[in-house]
Design an enzyme around this catalytic site. Structure first.
Site, mmCIF file in Angstrom:
data_model
loop_
_atom_site.group_PDB
_atom_site.id
_atom_site.type_symbol
_atom_site.label_atom_id
_atom_site.label_comp_id
_atom_site.label_asym_id
_atom_site.label_seq_id
_atom_site.Cartn_x
_atom_site.Cartn_y
_atom_site.Cartn_z
ATOM 1 N N LEU A 64 0.635 10.906 -15.382
ATOM 2 C CA LEU A 64 -0.330 10.320 -16.451
ATOM 3 C C LEU A 64 -0.931 9.051 -15.866
ATOM 4 O O LEU A 64 0.013 8.244 -15.550
ATOM 5 C CB LEU A 64 0.011 10.237 -17.737
ATOM 6 N N GLU B 137 2.322 -1.462 -4.755
ATOM 7 C CA GLU B 137 2.903 -0.651 -3.737
ATOM 8 C C GLU B 137 4.407 -0.907 -3.594
ATOM 9 O O GLU B 137 5.295 -0.098 -3.710
ATOM 10 C CB GLU B 137 2.368 -0.733 -2.519
ATOM 11 N N GLU C 85 -1.068 5.954 -9.419
ATOM 12 C CA GLU C 85 -1.893 6.084 -10.806
ATOM 13 C C GLU C 85 -3.096 6.598 -10.563
ATOM 14 O O GLU C 85 -3.995 7.355 -11.179
ATOM 15 C CB GLU C 85 -1.667 4.851 -11.409
ATOM 16 N N THR D 60 5.031 6.241 -16.722
ATOM 17 C CA THR D 60 3.932 7.371 -17.301
ATOM 18 C C THR D 60 3.698 8.425 -16.007
ATOM 19 O O THR D 60 2.792 8.637 -15.405
ATOM 20 C CB THR D 60 2.535 6.609 -17.119
ATOM 21 N N HIS E 158 -1.957 -0.889 0.864
ATOM 22 C CA HIS E 158 -1.769 -1.764 -0.391
ATOM 23 C C HIS E 158 -2.122 -3.226 -0.433
ATOM 24 O O HIS E 158 -2.130 -3.731 0.871
ATOM 25 C CB HIS E 158 -0.235 -1.733 -0.810
ATOM 26 N N GLU F 84 -3.556 10.233 -10.179
ATOM 27 C CA GLU F 84 -3.077 10.879 -11.220
ATOM 28 C C GLU F 84 -4.410 10.809 -12.310
ATOM 29 O O GLU F 84 -4.714 11.821 -12.841
ATOM 30 C CB GLU F 84 -2.036 10.172 -12.049
#
Lengths: 745, 745
Positions: free
Chosen positions: A266, A421, A430, A263, A373, A433
């Site tokens: 996105l 991560e 993400e 993705t 992370h 995004e």
């Protein structure tokens, strides 16, 4: 009326106003849900609070955090990873030590796992077709923590399944040049298995480069020369020292791009568009498998063929040959081949980020984000739990002040525990995004503390130039661990320094690549970012990274015994990061010195003038506009600095004027973004920090286009150099314009 | 202490504070260079100032401005264009009626001009090879203004030079479908000259489409049926009426993209990278030339071949045939061909923007930009001088208030006179490229008034939904010209209205294409924009545009006699634009109603659900996520509206809280930008307003991908539909997140 003027109007009015303030202060009931020990628009950093936070950050608690966090393997999306999500939520929702709010953000992302039923194997197959030597599929169980249902066998995440078999070659670090060097020796790589060592180029690149030359499968090992300062015997390595044991294997993600692979651009929501699973850009087309140096030695020290160049040699105690195939008189018949069996599979899994917030009292719409992370490869005591242990301690101390009602920051503080991560910065990417606009509009800085302690010698800080000043200010205040009596700053200065044309000798701030979750923040969103850790004394070790990195030996015991016995380096990082965080969240004027970009620009410019100008001149490309643009930036940044100084000197600056200059500081980095500059480099939009493939330390677009044009006869390649030059000139001039007085045309 | 709380704490404190305010107000000496009739952080729109501005905007002065501006032809970069640059600078630097500062911004841009020595010609060439009929290369000199050294002959800017010759065909409006229709009739287009009429598709597209079918040259004319309500005789047209004379020819730019053709995404500075002059994307590969309907009639009414379809017929008084070639018994021998000789040349010229600023008293870093272009094709009385005449009158009235010291806006007002708009919005686009970051960060809205009066019947407004409310508020206050006694709003409502689910019957706000200088602001920068003008009574004319558009008949006399004799429509536009401008610059809370986007989103969604969902369902593409995203946006926008109402009701809202919500309003439109959504559409990044090629009035990316997929059998095309759906869902959710409470996670 100008509010600032009301305050400045004279003793009479000031007294009346002061009375009003006092009345107001005591007459307003403290709302239980409304924060507000101090919500004056001129609320500034409170040094007493800062000192108190420094005092309270506790090594013992960091140790306890780390013990809990690294108790079990917690690879992304595993049950233990999800249990840690709950642990973070509990901590951040705690009524006496927690934050204002905390919640999870979930994404459905593409991960890659080895098969529990059918482990990946590496075998030597004799001429008769039968495998007569099979290598260890797991690390040796040295401390009782290296086997178990939750310990993933070493593997190359995202390397495709397959069982290639062929003659073995040794390909050094697996760079394009390395494979070419083999071919230059007359070695036909077609159908071979390439043994490579970690370092030089990225993991995925070793296999992707190999495939271009017909190689059928890739093995990767860690050479003791690169990780153990040459030591390789069991009694020289963990659990007897910090060294990597002979069976230790670095796991890792083997692909080109970060973020969820399916993705790009996105957020990976369940309903989001996904790329075709069978044609994912940036994945290796051939199987790959990492192995320990014990196994690598058995292969490499039996190779036939010409000796490898000096730079390819390592510390396995034999002369490294290039292959192909095994030598006569070695452990294997000469016609033996190596068979690599990879049974990895791609899986869509739900990975969680956990975010917590302390709402700002005055400017809640300005965020300082601090993240790390959560997922590890195995126990991940160092990577990433040493960072999360620090994160939890900072959030506990600040949360306690918050819940007591004694403090609330000027700006909002957002803590983040990113998921997945290790598979390629997936959770943080993400998130950027999904919330791109909101984060770009409002985030003053991103602080990353992943591995907080690589070693206990000195601070290591990476970041963009505007964060240098706040890191310097923080580290001058904090004592370095150990008996030196030095501040963290002075200790750092002794270890890693440079001569600044502006400041003289200062600690050296590193630049940000894409090694941790800051990548999307700086490269994609253009948010001033930094990464903080304690690290090596380079006079004592040349280890590429701490030796048990990404192995099943990265355990609590390893940290406590070898890395940071008293957890004082952890505490030093907690204090540094906490101090920087508070300065960013609480200072009336944002402590980002944008003028510090000028040094970078000058050095990039000088590199271009020194190394590129002759050939550029031959192609009628002038660096004159770049010289002017750098000058424009320098003057605009310096003048803004002067205006801020003047404003700071006024007794009570107008809150909107403060906001205006802070917006100029906050948004500067955004002006360096150009999403159309490097369309083939996913996420990289920052024209100063995109990856450099060329050798010259100048503006990356210019460096890369120049490197291509040098090897090209066409005018198109030189046109691209001119285009990249215009892109950076436009960015610098545009950035300068954002620093000029706001009502200048 | 929270400043708002100080004020709200009780009568005693309020009185004390009030005294402080009064003391402060009168005790501060007025600095001469510091602006500041009112610099209270809570400075709001002053209705008395607004009324006074409305009163002072003077029809007579607009008339005088127009006379001066349209006195001579002033095509971009001509001496008269440069003289007008000086006129603007003088006006805006005037010490009693000027602004705070004004300056020029110059760009070296690629323009296209006909040859003065060798005019373009259109000839009919007999079978023997000699031209025996040559058409008029200039418009007829009806008022003494149609000839002269500065009157450029009619031409198709950017159409390449060349002398194609071939059989004539009639290709209607020159759309792809039109050329296909000719081929469907068995007509071989190869080597033909296509006669087309204005309308339907863009100018450049007529030639670009033609070239794909082998056409060698294109002629374009204006049909009296499209422009003159069918009238075509000299005594029915200018100077006897507002109609287009038989010799009148619409000039224009014939290319695909806006902005300087050689420097996409880069400001056209002298040193900027430029594309190869011989390979410019978006240019027609074949010559084109516009002609008058008098000449078109001679060609078209002599054509041979089948009758053109009903929709292709016009008002030239004959049955339009398709060709190829001329009929027997007509004016020309049947084998005659048409020869088009085009001698245009491309030239790099320096074009100037003029910008002037009134610095904001409270938030100088928030800009309201008001602009129009300055360059014309010939005298350009309507286009663009009717707009510039209004611009100068508004800047005079505001400048006078400013210089008197009675007023200074809360935010900065920037006036702009753009260069080279007629060649493709060049000046404004280059400006947005140069100052992209600064403008995106700080601009609250862009107001465009190009042609201010197309006709004198009613207001016409185009814009993005957030500007609807401020235009409505302004127009309700101002009387419409003429005897109706109606407000501009009520008069507008009578002419053009729609039924809003939220408000009931309201005037209809049009959407923004790329017809004037707002294009880069809305599509490239994501700044809420609007375009204002007075226009036709559509019950009285169906003219495609005012008839003398882009001809040498667009003169002061034309305006004064036919378009707006008393200049009262000009005044009405000045008042509307001035009122909107002041509301945007002076209102404490930005008058942008972001909730008004919800209606648009619902209508786009309903169109998708109605027209696309069946086929989407067949390809397993669900509109569910889009439904949710629209709902998220709706709720977030409504809740923000409520929070603003609450804040407005408080007696003196915290200036930083006001700034926060204003930032949310200002930046909403930016959240709809995605520079990676439509990479092939230069500058178009706004996922709601990019060009729609598909027929369904839904989200453009979705509409276009769907239209392509419908005609495609491959799964890739449907994957692109899903990708575009995810892009818009992500944008809507991201936009909603920017409207939510700023300290929500």
């Amino acid at each position: 009326m100008h509010w600032a003027k009301i305050l400045g109007v004279g003793i009479g009015a000031a007294a009346l106003l002061g009375l009003g303030i006092i009345l107001g202060h005591f007459a307003i009931p403290k709302a239980t849900d409304s924060p507000a020990p101090s919500t004056s628009v001129s609320q500034d950093l409170d040094m007493a609070i800062l000192d108190s936070v420094m005092e309270q950050l506790d090594a013992g608690r960091i140790r306890e955090n780390l013990r809990e966090l690294s108790k079990e393997p917690h690879v992304a999306t595993s049950p233990r990873d999800e249990a840690l999500v709950q642990l973070l939520l509990e901590r951040w929702k705690d009524t006496t030590t927690g934050l204002d709010a905390a919640k999870t953000f979930e994404y459905k992302v593409l991960l890659s796992f080895p098969s529990a039923e059918q482990p990946n194997t590496v075998e030597v197959v004799g001429p008769n077709g039968t495998a007569f030597h099979s290598f260890r599929p797991f690390e040796k169980n040295l401390t009782g923590e290296q086997v178990g249902p939750n310990v993933l066998q070493p593997y190359a995440a995202y390397a495709p399944p397959g069982t290639p078999q062929g003659l073995l070659v040794y390909a050094n670090q697996g760079s394009e040049e390395d494979y070419k060097a083999l071919e230059a020796q007359g070695i036909n790589l077609n159908g071979t298995i390439a043994l490579t060592r970690y370092g030089g180029v990225g993991r995925g690149a070793k296999a992707i480069n190999a495939a271009k030359h017909g190689v059928a499968g890739v093995l990767v090992y860690t050479d003791p020369g690169d990780i153990n300062d040459g030591k390789s015997l069991p009694n020289e390595t963990f659990p007897n020292s910090w060294g990597l044991p002979p069976s230790g294997v670095e796991r890792g993600s083997y692909k080109t791009y970060f973020g969820d692979p399916l993705t790009p651009y996105l957020p990976a929501h369940p309903s989001s568009f996904r790329l075709d699973l069978h044609n994912i850009p940036g994945f290796s087309p051939i199987p790959a498998q990492p192995i320990g140096f014990e196994d690598a030695k058995a292969l490499l020290c039996n190779l036939d063929g010409p000796s490898a160049p000096g730079g390819w040699q390592g510390a396995l105690g034999c002369d490294y040959k290039m292959g192909p195939g095994f030598k006569q008189g070695g452990s294997f018949p000469t016609a033996s081949e190596v068979k690599v069996s990879v049974h990895n599979s791609l899986e869509l899994r739900t990975s969680s980020n956990v975010l917590g917030i302390i709402r700002g009292a005055v400017e809640p719409d300005r965020y300082v984000i601090y993240g790390n992370h959560r997922d590890s490869w195995v126990h991940g005591a160092v990577d990433p739990s040493s960072g999360t242990a620090v994160l939890l301690e900072i959030s506990r101390v600040l949360g306690t002040l918050l819940k007591k009602g004694t403090w609330r920051p000027r700006r909002s503080i957002i803590f983040a525990s990113w998921g997945a991560e290790e598979f390629g910065l997936i959770g943080s990417t993400e998130y950027t995004e999904e919330f791109l606009s909101k984060l770009q509009e409002r985030t003053t800085a991103y602080i990353n503390v992943d591995i907080s302690v690589f070693a206990n010698a000195t601070l290591r800080a990476q970041g963009t130039p505007p964060v240098q000043s706040v890191i310097f200010a923080a580290t001058k205040e904090i004592s370095a661990p150990g008996p030196s009596g030095l501040s963290i700053y002075d200790n750092w200065l002794r270890h890693t320094n440079r001569s600044s044309p502006v400041y003289g000798l200062v600690p050296s701030l590193g630049t940000l690549g894409a090694g941790s979750d800051y990548a999307a923040f700086i490269h994609f969103l253009g948010i001033s970012s930094m990464d903080l850790a304690y690290t090596y004394d380079r006079s004592k070790t040349s280890a590429r990274i701490y030796p048990t990195y990404h192995t099943a030996f990265d355990t609590f015991h390893y940290v406590e015994k070898f890395l940071d016995p008293g957890f004082t380096s952890h505490q030093a990082v907690a204090r540094t990061a906490g101090n920087v965080l508070l300065r960013l969240s609480d200072s009336l004027f944002l402590p980002l010195n944008v003028s510090d970009y000028t040094e970078t620009l000058h050095s990039f410019l000088q590199a271009a003038q020194g190394d590129l100008s002759t050939l550029l001149g031959q192609h009628n490309i002038s660096l004159g506009p770049l010289v002017n643009a750098v000058k424009m930036f320098e003057l605009a940044a310096a003048a803004l600095g002067q205006r801020i100084l003047t404003l700071q000197k006024s007794s009570s600056p107008d809150p909107l004027q403060v906001r205006m200059v802070n917006d100029q500081l906050m948004l500067l980095e955004r002006a360096f973004l150009n999403p159309r500059a490097f369309p083939e480099e996913r996420y990289y939009s920052h024209v100063l920090w995109a990856p450099k493939t060329g050798p010259v330390a100048t503006f990356p677009g210019l460096a890369n286009a120049y490197a291509k044009a040098q090897n090209s006869s066409g005018s198109e390649a030189w046109a691209e150099v001119q285009r990249q030059l215009s892109i950076v000139v436009t960015a610098l001039e545009g950035a300068a314009a954002t620093l000029e007085p706001v009502a200048d045309l």
